[in-house]
Design an enzyme around this catalytic site. Structure first.
Site, PDB file in Angstrom:
ATOM      1  N   ALA A  58      66.027  96.721  -8.159  1.00 21.71           N
ATOM      2  CA  ALA A  58      67.442  96.645  -8.531  1.00 21.71           C
ATOM      3  C   ALA A  58      68.001  98.060  -8.573  1.00 21.71           C
ATOM      4  O   ALA A  58      67.455  98.929  -9.252  1.00 21.71           O
ATOM      5  CB  ALA A  58      67.607  95.965  -9.891  1.00 21.71           C
ATOM      6  N   GLY A  59      69.072  98.302  -7.819  1.00 29.46           N
ATOM      7  CA  GLY A  59      69.629  99.645  -7.778  1.00 29.46           C
ATOM      8  C   GLY A  59      68.677 100.621  -7.117  1.00 29.46           C
ATOM      9  O   GLY A  59      68.018 100.292  -6.127  1.00 29.46           O
ATOM     10  N   LYS A  92      69.651  96.990   0.377  1.00 26.79           N
ATOM     11  CA  LYS A  92      68.268  96.578   0.119  1.00 26.79           C
ATOM     12  C   LYS A  92      68.026  95.133   0.539  1.00 26.79           C
ATOM     13  O   LYS A  92      67.007  94.825   1.160  1.00 26.79           O
ATOM     14  CB  LYS A  92      67.938  96.744  -1.374  1.00 26.79           C
ATOM     15  CG  LYS A  92      67.847  98.174  -1.852  1.00 26.79           C
ATOM     16  CD  LYS A  92      67.304  98.265  -3.265  1.00 26.79           C
ATOM     17  CE  LYS A  92      68.152  97.500  -4.267  1.00 26.79           C
ATOM     18  NZ  LYS A  92      69.532  98.029  -4.379  1.00 26.79           N
ATOM     19  N   THR A  93      68.938  94.244   0.164  1.00 31.18           N
ATOM     20  CA  THR A  93      68.731  92.830   0.475  1.00 31.18           C
ATOM     21  C   THR A  93      68.758  92.600   1.984  1.00 31.18           C
ATOM     22  O   THR A  93      67.923  91.868   2.531  1.00 31.18           O
ATOM     23  CB  THR A  93      69.793  91.960  -0.221  1.00 31.18           C
ATOM     24  OG1 THR A  93      69.693  92.151  -1.637  1.00 31.18           O
ATOM     25  CG2 THR A  93      69.581  90.488   0.090  1.00 31.18           C
ATOM     26  N   LYS A 153      62.220  89.401  -6.459  1.00 28.55           N
ATOM     27  CA  LYS A 153      63.186  90.356  -7.014  1.00 28.55           C
ATOM     28  C   LYS A 153      63.008  90.252  -8.521  1.00 28.55           C
ATOM     29  O   LYS A 153      63.536  89.325  -9.157  1.00 28.55           O
ATOM     30  CB  LYS A 153      64.613  90.018  -6.597  1.00 28.55           C
ATOM     31  CG  LYS A 153      65.616  91.103  -6.984  1.00 28.55           C
ATOM     32  CD  LYS A 153      66.985  90.850  -6.404  1.00 28.55           C
ATOM     33  CE  LYS A 153      67.987  91.924  -6.841  1.00 28.55           C
ATOM     34  NZ  LYS A 153      67.775  93.208  -6.152  1.00 28.55           N
TER      35      LYS A 153
END
Length: 217
Positions: free
Chosen positions: A118-119, A17-18, A39
């Site tokens: 996140a995740g 993702k990042t 984020k």
């Protein structure tokens, strides 16, 4: 000109993702847009949020207005335990007001805000919300990032079914961290049958972006 936010999710953690978010930031910057990034929650934070720091460094190159922003400004909720927010928060209440305040501060000086989850989509945030709830919270368009390993068909279809059930606009793509040659043999034939052209972060970032947020609010 303001654009709807892009929410970056993935079929699991450690999918990229990042990496994908940074690629989008860079491409948006090339198109002359002032990019912001958020984020909302990062877990596994020791001295500073690792993902948040990378995102901040990337976005400051495209948007001078964020030069004085810190990691805390773009990652308002940080937990030490590397787990889902539900577990990491250890019984505390998540300060959603701080998340919205961070978003507004970033949006005020940006043409578009990229939000990294996140995740995956079904990661529990608290007792009531899952990560996918943040998509509608920010009226965002979603980019789903999937892997190229054996089993990605199942992961991809499950996540796409969820996104369609949520009735949100989305695009999906593959992050080829590894196994591209095997993917071409074992997975690509079905994807081409099911979806036609398959987009990847490495080869199609412009097309991915074109299919996302180039719609005005």
């Amino acid at each position: 000109m303001k654009y709807r936010p892009i929410f970056i999710s993935a079929t699991n953690t450690d999918i990229g993702k990042t990496y994908t978010t940074i690629k989008l930031i860079e491409e948006l910057g090339k198109r002359g847009l002032k990019v912001g990034v958020l984020k909302p929650i990062e877990t596994g934070v020791e001295e500073y949020p690792l993902d948040g720091r990378l995102l901040l460094q990337a976005v400051q190159k495209t948007n001078p207005a964020l030069k004085e922003f810190t990691c805390k400004d773009i990652v308002p909720i940080q937990y030490k335990l590397p787990a889902s927010p539900y577990v990491s928060k250890a019984g505390e209440k998540i300060d959603y007001a701080s998340i919205h305040a961070a978003f507004e501060n970033i949006a005020q000086v940006s043409d578009i805000v990229v939000i990294e989850g996140a995740g995956g989509l079904m990661v529990p945030v608290d007792e009531k919300l899952y990560m996918y709830d943040l998509i509608k919270e920010f009226n965002a368009i979603t980019l789903l990032v999937t892997h190229a390993n054996l089993g990605c068909i199942n992961d991809t279809l499950l996540n796409i079914n969820l996104l369609e059930s949520l009735d949100v606009k989305y695009t999906w793509c593959i992050n080829f961290r590894e196994n591209e040659e095997d993917f071409i043999k074992t997975t690509l034939p079905f994807y081409e049958y099911k979806f036609g052209k398959v987009l990847s972060v490495q080869k199609n970032i412009c097309e991915i972006l074109d299919s996302l947020v180039m719609n005005r609010d």
